[in-house]
Scaffold this motif. Structure first.
Motif, PDB file in Angstrom:
ATOM      1  N   VAL A  41       0.871  -1.175   0.000  1.00  0.00           N
ATOM      2  CA  VAL A  41       0.000   0.000   0.000  1.00  0.00           C
ATOM      3  C   VAL A  41       0.903   1.219   0.000  1.00  0.00           C
ATOM      4  O   VAL A  41       1.998   1.209   0.590  1.00  0.00           O
ATOM      5  CB  VAL A  41      -0.944   0.005   1.217  1.00  0.00           C
ATOM      6  CG1 VAL A  41      -1.961  -1.121   1.120  1.00  0.00           C
ATOM      7  CG2 VAL A  41      -0.162  -0.116   2.526  1.00  0.00           C
ATOM      8  N   ASN A  42       0.470   2.258  -0.673  1.00  0.00           N
ATOM      9  CA  ASN A  42       1.291   3.455  -0.731  1.00  0.00           C
ATOM     10  C   ASN A  42       0.428   4.686  -0.933  1.00  0.00           C
ATOM     11  O   ASN A  42      -0.756   4.606  -1.293  1.00  0.00           O
ATOM     12  CB  ASN A  42       2.336   3.342  -1.845  1.00  0.00           C
ATOM     13  CG  ASN A  42       1.720   2.949  -3.168  1.00  0.00           C
ATOM     14  OD1 ASN A  42       0.863   3.649  -3.700  1.00  0.00           O
ATOM     15  ND2 ASN A  42       2.159   1.792  -3.715  1.00  0.00           N
ATOM     16  N   ALA A  43       1.016   5.814  -0.703  1.00  0.00           N
ATOM     17  CA  ALA A  43       0.370   7.103  -0.937  1.00  0.00           C
ATOM     18  C   ALA A  43       1.450   8.091  -1.325  1.00  0.00           C
ATOM     19  O   ALA A  43       2.618   7.955  -0.935  1.00  0.00           O
ATOM     20  CB  ALA A  43      -0.377   7.576   0.312  1.00  0.00           C
ATOM     21  N   GLY A  44       1.048   9.091  -2.118  1.00  0.00           N
ATOM     22  CA  GLY A  44       2.056  10.036  -2.550  1.00  0.00           C
ATOM     23  C   GLY A  44       1.464  11.182  -3.334  1.00  0.00           C
ATOM     24  O   GLY A  44       0.310  11.575  -3.120  1.00  0.00           O
ATOM     25  N   TYR A  67      -3.018   7.575  -4.155  1.00  0.00           N
ATOM     26  CA  TYR A  67      -2.831   6.404  -3.294  1.00  0.00           C
ATOM     27  C   TYR A  67      -2.958   5.144  -4.157  1.00  0.00           C
ATOM     28  O   TYR A  67      -3.621   5.157  -5.199  1.00  0.00           O
ATOM     29  CB  TYR A  67      -3.820   6.390  -2.142  1.00  0.00           C
ATOM     30  CG  TYR A  67      -5.265   6.537  -2.556  1.00  0.00           C
ATOM     31  CD1 TYR A  67      -6.051   5.414  -2.803  1.00  0.00           C
ATOM     32  CD2 TYR A  67      -5.837   7.802  -2.704  1.00  0.00           C
ATOM     33  CE1 TYR A  67      -7.366   5.547  -3.189  1.00  0.00           C
ATOM     34  CE2 TYR A  67      -7.162   7.943  -3.092  1.00  0.00           C
ATOM     35  CZ  TYR A  67      -7.926   6.814  -3.330  1.00  0.00           C
ATOM     36  OH  TYR A  67      -9.226   6.945  -3.724  1.00  0.00           O
ATOM     37  N   GLY A  68      -2.296   4.111  -3.720  1.00  0.00           N
ATOM     38  CA  GLY A  68      -2.265   2.910  -4.547  1.00  0.00           C
ATOM     39  C   GLY A  68      -2.150   1.621  -3.750  1.00  0.00           C
ATOM     40  O   GLY A  68      -1.886   1.614  -2.537  1.00  0.00           O
ATOM     41  N   LEU A  69      -2.358   0.542  -4.451  1.00  0.00           N
ATOM     42  CA  LEU A  69      -2.287  -0.807  -3.899  1.00  0.00           C
ATOM     43  C   LEU A  69      -1.668  -1.712  -4.966  1.00  0.00           C
ATOM     44  O   LEU A  69      -1.929  -1.533  -6.149  1.00  0.00           O
ATOM     45  CB  LEU A  69      -3.697  -1.302  -3.548  1.00  0.00           C
ATOM     46  CG  LEU A  69      -3.850  -2.764  -3.094  1.00  0.00           C
ATOM     47  CD1 LEU A  69      -3.259  -2.951  -1.706  1.00  0.00           C
ATOM     48  CD2 LEU A  69      -5.330  -3.165  -3.104  1.00  0.00           C
ATOM     49  N   GLY A 189       9.133  -9.633   7.138  1.00  0.00           N
ATOM     50  CA  GLY A 189       7.846  -9.560   6.479  1.00  0.00           C
ATOM     51  C   GLY A 189       7.414  -8.172   6.049  1.00  0.00           C
ATOM     52  O   GLY A 189       6.377  -8.033   5.399  1.00  0.00           O
ATOM     53  N   ILE A 190       8.198  -7.140   6.376  1.00  0.00           N
ATOM     54  CA  ILE A 190       7.771  -5.771   6.083  1.00  0.00           C
ATOM     55  C   ILE A 190       8.914  -4.988   5.458  1.00  0.00           C
ATOM     56  O   ILE A 190      10.057  -5.025   5.941  1.00  0.00           O
ATOM     57  CB  ILE A 190       7.278  -5.051   7.364  1.00  0.00           C
ATOM     58  CG1 ILE A 190       6.140  -5.841   8.033  1.00  0.00           C
ATOM     59  CG2 ILE A 190       6.816  -3.636   7.048  1.00  0.00           C
ATOM     60  CD1 ILE A 190       5.702  -5.266   9.345  1.00  0.00           C
ATOM     61  N   ASN A 191       8.603  -4.242   4.378  1.00  0.00           N
ATOM     62  CA  ASN A 191       9.567  -3.373   3.717  1.00  0.00           C
ATOM     63  C   ASN A 191       8.994  -1.966   3.602  1.00  0.00           C
ATOM     64  O   ASN A 191       7.778  -1.782   3.443  1.00  0.00           O
ATOM     65  CB  ASN A 191       9.888  -3.878   2.300  1.00  0.00           C
ATOM     66  CG  ASN A 191      10.341  -5.319   2.292  1.00  0.00           C
ATOM     67  OD1 ASN A 191      11.103  -5.748   3.155  1.00  0.00           O
ATOM     68  ND2 ASN A 191       9.861  -6.086   1.325  1.00  0.00           N
ATOM     69  N   GLY A 223       5.433   3.898   0.837  1.00  0.00           N
ATOM     70  CA  GLY A 223       4.465   2.934   1.351  1.00  0.00           C
ATOM     71  C   GLY A 223       5.118   1.766   2.035  1.00  0.00           C
ATOM     72  O   GLY A 223       6.345   1.724   2.241  1.00  0.00           O
ATOM     73  N   LEU A 224       4.315   0.799   2.384  1.00  0.00           N
ATOM     74  CA  LEU A 224       4.775  -0.423   3.045  1.00  0.00           C
ATOM     75  C   LEU A 224       4.436  -1.631   2.179  1.00  0.00           C
ATOM     76  O   LEU A 224       3.357  -1.682   1.555  1.00  0.00           O
ATOM     77  CB  LEU A 224       4.109  -0.578   4.411  1.00  0.00           C
ATOM     78  CG  LEU A 224       4.475   0.466   5.471  1.00  0.00           C
ATOM     79  CD1 LEU A 224       3.659   0.231   6.735  1.00  0.00           C
ATOM     80  CD2 LEU A 224       5.972   0.450   5.789  1.00  0.00           C
TER      81      LEU A 224
END
Length: 439
Positions: A41-44, A67-69, A189-191, A223-224
Motif C-alpha cells: 500500500v502506498n500514498a504520494g 494512493y495505490g495498492l 515480512g515488512i519493507n 508505502g509499506l
C-alpha cells in the motif's frame, strides 16, 4: 502517437525479461523456503507532467494526493511481476506563466481530472545488491516497466465556465508506466518502499486540452510492502554471497579432507616401512629374516618354514639285471625276424618269437632299443626310411601285445652301420637286420 507507444512497449518489456533471465542464473533452484508473494500500500503525490521533457499543456501544474495498492510475485532474486492500482487527482491551471516568462494563452484555463482507476502490470528488476558478500541486504534498488489502462474524467474551466470534458463518460487509455524505486527491509515480512513512476498516456485528453502531444503524469510515493508466508524474502536473498559462502565451506571441507588424506598417507608410509622391515628377506629363500633360523642360505636352495635347507631323500635306483635266458629270447627273435621284400611288413613266422619278447618286457619291465639297418641296395634315403619303418613296425607289434610303448625306442640307421660286406648276397642278408638291446 499510439503507434509509437505500441512499438516501444514490447521492446521495453523484452529488455527487462532478458535482463531478468540472465540474472536468474544465480537464483536458488529451491524457492519454497522463501517468501515470494507480497502486497503493498502506498500514498504520494500525483503531478500531471514529466520532468523528462515534452510539452506541458498548462503553465502551473499542481501536486495532488494519490494512493495505490499492488500485488507482487517474486519469481527470482532479481525478477518479479507487479500488478498496481492507483487513484487520485490531477490538477493544473494557467494562473502563473511558464518558467521562461511566457504566458499560456490556452482557451482552457484550468482542469481537474479524477483518476478513477489506473491498473498496470509491470516487470520489476532488482538492479543490484549493495553488499555482494552479505547473504541478505537491507537496501534494494529496482526499476520497472509495464503496461496498463487508466480511466479518468477531466473537468475543465474555460471562459464559458466549468464543465465535464467528456460528459458522464470515463475516458480509458493505454498507459505505459516506467519507474524506479528503493526498498528498505524493516523485518522479514515488512519493507518500506519509495518509488517514482512516470506514466505515458496513449492520448492527449488527460487534462481536457488537445495540443497534439501525448499527456504524462507522475506518481511519487512512499508505502509499506508486506511479504506473505514464512521464511526469508526471496527478493532480498543474495545468491552471490550464498555461493561465496558455499565455496568457502567447500574449500574448508576440501582442506580438511586433504589434511586427513595427508595424515593417512603418512600413516601408510610408516606402515609400509614397518612391513618392509618385517618382511625383509636377505637371502631370498622366501622366509623373512625375523623368522629365518638359517640365514645366508644359497640361492635356489629349497628350505622349510624355518628357512633351513630341506633334506631330500636319496633316489633309489633299481638295478636292472638282464640274464642269459633273457638275451636268448631276444636273440631268437632277431634270428627269426623276417620282413616282406623291400617292405616293413613283418612275416607271420616271426610272431612267435616276438610274442616271447613282449612277454619278457611286460614281466620284467625292461626297456628295449630297436635299431633298424639295411644293406646298400637302393638309395641312401630309401634305406634310411625303410630301416626306420621296420624298427617302428617291430615296436608297434610289441605294443599291440601289451608292452609299454614308453619303454621302447625305435631308430633307423639305414645302410650306415653294416656288420658284413655288401658285395655278397650272404653279407647283404646279414646287414638287413633289426637289433634288440635290453636294458
Amino acid at each position: 502517437m499510439k503507434l509509437t507507444l505500441f512499438k516501444v512497449l514490447p521492446v521495453a518489456v523484452a529488455g527487462l525479461f532478458i535482463g531478468s533471465t540472465a540474472n536468474a542464473q544465480e537464483t536458488p533452484t529451491n524457492t519454497a523456503k522463501f517468501r515470494t508473494w507480497s502486497i503493498g500500500v502506498n500514498a504520494g503525490v500525483l503531478t500531471p507532467l514529466s520532468p523528462l521533457g515534452g510539452k506541458n499543456d498548462f503553465s502551473n501544474n499542481k501536486s495532488s494526493l494519490g494512493y495505490g495498492l499492488y500485488v507482487k510475485k517474486q519469481f527470482t532474486n532479481y525478477f518479479s511481476l507487479r500488478l498496481d492500482g492507483v487513484r487520485g487527482k490531477l490538477k493544473g491551471d494557467n494562473t502563473e506563466p511558464y518558467e521562461s516568462g511566457l504566458v499560456n494563452s490556452s482557451p482552457v484555463r484550468a482542469f481537474d481530472t479524477d483518476l478513477s482507476y489506473s491498473a498496470s502490470l509491470s516487470a520489476v528488476v532488482n538492479m543490484f545488491n549493495i553488499d555482494l558478500f552479505k547473504k541478505e541486504n537491507a537496501l534494494q534498488l529496482y526499476t520497472s516497466v509495464g503496461a496498463g489502462l487508466a480511466g479518468y474524467k477531466p473537468t475543465i474551466t474555460t471562459a464559458a465556465g466549468t464543465f465535464d470534458y467528456a460528459g458522464d463518460k470515463t475516458i480509458s487509455e493505454l498507459i505505459i508506466p516506467v519507474g524506479v524505486g528503493a526498498k528498505f527491509k524493516i523485518s522479514d515480512g515488512i519493507n518500506f518502499d519509495l518509488g517514482w513512476t512516470i506514466n505515458f498516456v496513449d492520448g492527449d485528453n488527460l487534462d481536457g486540452y488537445y495540443r497534439g502531444s501525448n499527456d504524462k503524469y507522475n506518481y511519487a510515493y512512499a508505502g509499506l510492502e508486506f511479504a506473505l508466508g514464512t521464511g526469508k524474502q526471496l527478493a532480498f536473498h543474495n545468491p552471490v554471497a550464498v555461493t561465496y559462502d558455499e565455496a568457502v565451506k567447500a574449500k574448508q571441507t576440501a582442506d580438511a579432507l586433504k589434511s586427513d588424506l595427508d595424515a593417512q598417507k603418512s600413516e601408510n608410509a610408516k606402515l609400509r616401512t614397518e612391513m618392509a622391515d618385517l618382511l625383509k628377506d636377505t637371502d631370498g629363500d622366501g622366509v623373512a629374516d625375523k623368522l629365518d633360523k638359517c640365514p645366508g642360505t644359497p640361492a635356489g636352495t629349497v628350505v622349510d618354514g624355518a628357512g633351513c635347507p630341506l633334506k631330500t631323500p636319496e633316489k633309489v635306483v633299481e638295478k636292472v639285471v638282464v640274464t642269459e635266458a633273457d638275451r636268448k629270447v631276444v636273440a631268437d627273435a632277431i634270428k627269426n625276424l623276417e620282413f616282406d621284400l623291400g617292405k616293413a611288413t613283418i612275416r607271420q613266422k616271426s610272431y612267435a618269437t616276438l610274442n616271447r619278447v613282449a612277454a619278457l618286457l611286460i614281466e620284467k619291465n625292461f626297456s628295449l632299443k630297436l635299431a633298424g639297418h639295411t644293406d646298400n641296395t637302393g638309395s641312401k634315403a630309401l634305406n634310411l626310411r625303410l630301416s626306420k619303418d621296420r624298427a617302428e613296425s617291430v615296436k608297434a607289434y610289441l605294443v599291440s601285445q601289451g608292452a609299454n610303448a614308453s619303454r621302447i625306442e625305435a631308430t633307423g640307421y639305414g645302410m650306415g652301420q653294416p656288420i658284413a660286406t655288401n658285395k655278397t648276397a650272404a653279407g647283404r642278408q646279414q646287414n638287413r637286420r633289426v637289433e634288440f638291446t635290453l636294458y
